[in-house]
Scaffold this motif. Structure first.
Motif, PDB file in Angstrom:
ATOM      1  N   SER A 162       0.813  -1.220   0.000  1.00  0.00           N
ATOM      2  CA  SER A 162       0.000   0.000   0.000  1.00  0.00           C
ATOM      3  C   SER A 162       0.843   1.266   0.000  1.00  0.00           C
ATOM      4  O   SER A 162       0.465   2.270  -0.618  1.00  0.00           O
ATOM      5  CB  SER A 162      -0.937   0.004   1.215  1.00  0.00           C
ATOM      6  N   ASN A 180      -5.453  -0.113  -1.099  1.00  0.00           N
ATOM      7  CA  ASN A 180      -4.955  -1.036  -0.070  1.00  0.00           C
ATOM      8  C   ASN A 180      -5.178  -2.476  -0.548  1.00  0.00           C
ATOM      9  O   ASN A 180      -6.132  -3.152  -0.150  1.00  0.00           O
ATOM     10  CB  ASN A 180      -5.665  -0.787   1.261  1.00  0.00           C
ATOM     11  N   THR A 183      -4.567  -5.176   2.439  1.00  0.00           N
ATOM     12  CA  THR A 183      -5.136  -4.918   3.764  1.00  0.00           C
ATOM     13  C   THR A 183      -6.597  -4.502   3.720  1.00  0.00           C
ATOM     14  O   THR A 183      -7.182  -4.211   4.770  1.00  0.00           O
ATOM     15  CB  THR A 183      -4.328  -3.826   4.484  1.00  0.00           C
ATOM     16  N   SER A 184      -7.191  -4.463   2.554  1.00  0.00           N
ATOM     17  CA  SER A 184      -8.598  -4.085   2.433  1.00  0.00           C
ATOM     18  C   SER A 184      -9.443  -5.325   2.170  1.00  0.00           C
ATOM     19  O   SER A 184      -9.103  -6.136   1.286  1.00  0.00           O
ATOM     20  CB  SER A 184      -8.775  -3.085   1.286  1.00  0.00           C
ATOM     21  N   ARG A 186     -12.007  -5.527   0.576  1.00  0.00           N
ATOM     22  CA  ARG A 186     -12.557  -5.436  -0.772  1.00  0.00           C
ATOM     23  C   ARG A 186     -11.572  -5.925  -1.821  1.00  0.00           C
ATOM     24  O   ARG A 186     -11.976  -6.463  -2.862  1.00  0.00           O
ATOM     25  CB  ARG A 186     -12.957  -3.985  -1.059  1.00  0.00           C
ATOM     26  N   TRP A 187     -10.261  -5.725  -1.563  1.00  0.00           N
ATOM     27  CA  TRP A 187      -9.260  -5.985  -2.605  1.00  0.00           C
ATOM     28  C   TRP A 187      -8.350  -7.166  -2.308  1.00  0.00           C
ATOM     29  O   TRP A 187      -7.567  -7.566  -3.180  1.00  0.00           O
ATOM     30  CB  TRP A 187      -8.389  -4.739  -2.810  1.00  0.00           C
ATOM     31  N   SER A 188      -8.378  -7.734  -1.135  1.00  0.00           N
ATOM     32  CA  SER A 188      -7.417  -8.789  -0.787  1.00  0.00           C
ATOM     33  C   SER A 188      -7.601 -10.031  -1.655  1.00  0.00           C
ATOM     34  O   SER A 188      -6.622 -10.609  -2.149  1.00  0.00           O
ATOM     35  CB  SER A 188      -7.552  -9.160   0.690  1.00  0.00           C
TER      36      SER A 188
END
Length: 326
Positions: A162, A180, A183-184, A186-188
């Motif tokens: 990030s 991120n 660590t998000s 939504r995106w991991s």
């Protein structure tokens, strides 16, 4: 003295018969060949059978037995774990992590397979044209496949960092806010899917390119003489003849992707908040990732993963049978 000529033909006949009998191999010698061949076949088969029993059948049996007992660290070492029946499976299926882990596994597997196969097929068609430096470029595309997974996962963790990642730096150049990636919630999962697609493309490229090489070129030449364009040649020649290779490529990719663990564990450890947890990472976390490991539950999750792979194999066998009958 006279010669009994009436006995001569008979004697000759007997002599010929005796000679033929003496040249023919005895019956017991003829029987030794099949028996010897059978023992030789078993001798060659024994190492393979021993390997399969030692490294596949016995671990699978132990995993099933592990999932049917209530193991602790002490009982795992000393033995004597009480029989739990299907309690571990009930606990796993009713756990709040199970729905998200199952959904993440299906999404991770499906997205990886679709993009790996599509990009691999496009690259295989591209390299099938045999332009200059095509061999060199094909060799470079094999690099992601040849690298150890720990190296690939660490590289992608650095790229998607990030704060100091190359991807966010590139996005900042075009005016996009930093993401991120790892660590998000939504995106991991998207991050590990991208990394897994990058790793799996070379395998699809190699297998599909080999399948394209097996298609006779006169078929394409005849289609060109009939006025068929590129899309028509692909639709009526390439794809039908490449379908068996495509099926086995997707099956192998499915089995491999279902059990991907190290890539996800190194990049996100299944987090945050189980957003990238799959059945493989959850099984490891239950069995080895806690201070109080749940060996039985971890083995139960692993067996569910095996059932998914077996179901995929059954679908492939059904597809093959349908192809042979059609």
């Amino acid at each position: 003295m006279g010669i009994d000529v009436t006995r001569t033909p008979r004697a000759a006949t007997v002599g010929e018969t005796g000679g033929a009998a003496s040249t023919a191999p005895p019956a017991h010698r003829r029987r030794r060949h099949p028996s010897g061949s059978r023992w030789a076949a078993w001798a060659f088969l024994a190492p393979v059978a021993g390997y399969l029993v030692a490294f596949y059948a016995y671990p699978l049996y132990r995993n099933v037995e592990l999932s049917l007992r209530e193991y602790t660290v002490r009982s795992f070492v000393q033995g004597g774990a009480p029989f739990a029946g299907l309690d571990n499976y009930r606990a796993v299926l009713s756990a709040p992590t199970f729905p998200s882990a199952l959904l993440n596994t299906l999404v991770f597997t499906a997205a990886s397979l679709v993009f790996q196969f599509a990009i691999g097929l496009l690259l295989a068609l591209f390299f099938h044209r045999h332009f200059p430096l095509s061999r060199t470029l094909r060799a470079l595309f094999l690099v992601p496949w040849l690298l150890p997974l720990i190296v690939s996962a660490s590289t992608w963790s650095w790229l998607l960092n990030s704060e100091a990642g190359v991807v966010n730096a590139a996005l900042a150049l075009v005016g996009v806010e930093p993401v991120n990636w790892l660590t998000s919630p939504r995106w991991s999962l998207v991050s590990v899917i991208i990394a897994n697609i990058w790793i799996g493309i070379p395998f699809n490229l190699v297998v599909l390119y080999s399948g394209l090489q097996a298609i006779p070129r006169p078929l394409y030449e005849a289609a060109e003489l009939d006025g068929a364009g590129g899309w028509q040649r692909f639709r009526w020649i390439t794809w039908p003849l490449l379908r068996p290779v495509s099926a086995i490529t997707l099956l192998l990719g499915l089995v491999y992707t279902l059990k991907v663990f190290d890539l996800i564990w190194i990049m996100t450890r299944g987090g945050p908040t189980d957003s990238s947890t799959t059945l493989a990472t959850w099984s490891y976390r239950l069995g080895f990732g806690n201070l109080l490991p749940e060996f039985g539950s971890g083995a139960a999750v692993g067996n569910l993963l095996i059932l998914l792979a077996v179901a995929a194999g059954g679908l492939y066998l059904g597809f093959e049978r349908r192809q042979r009958l059609s």
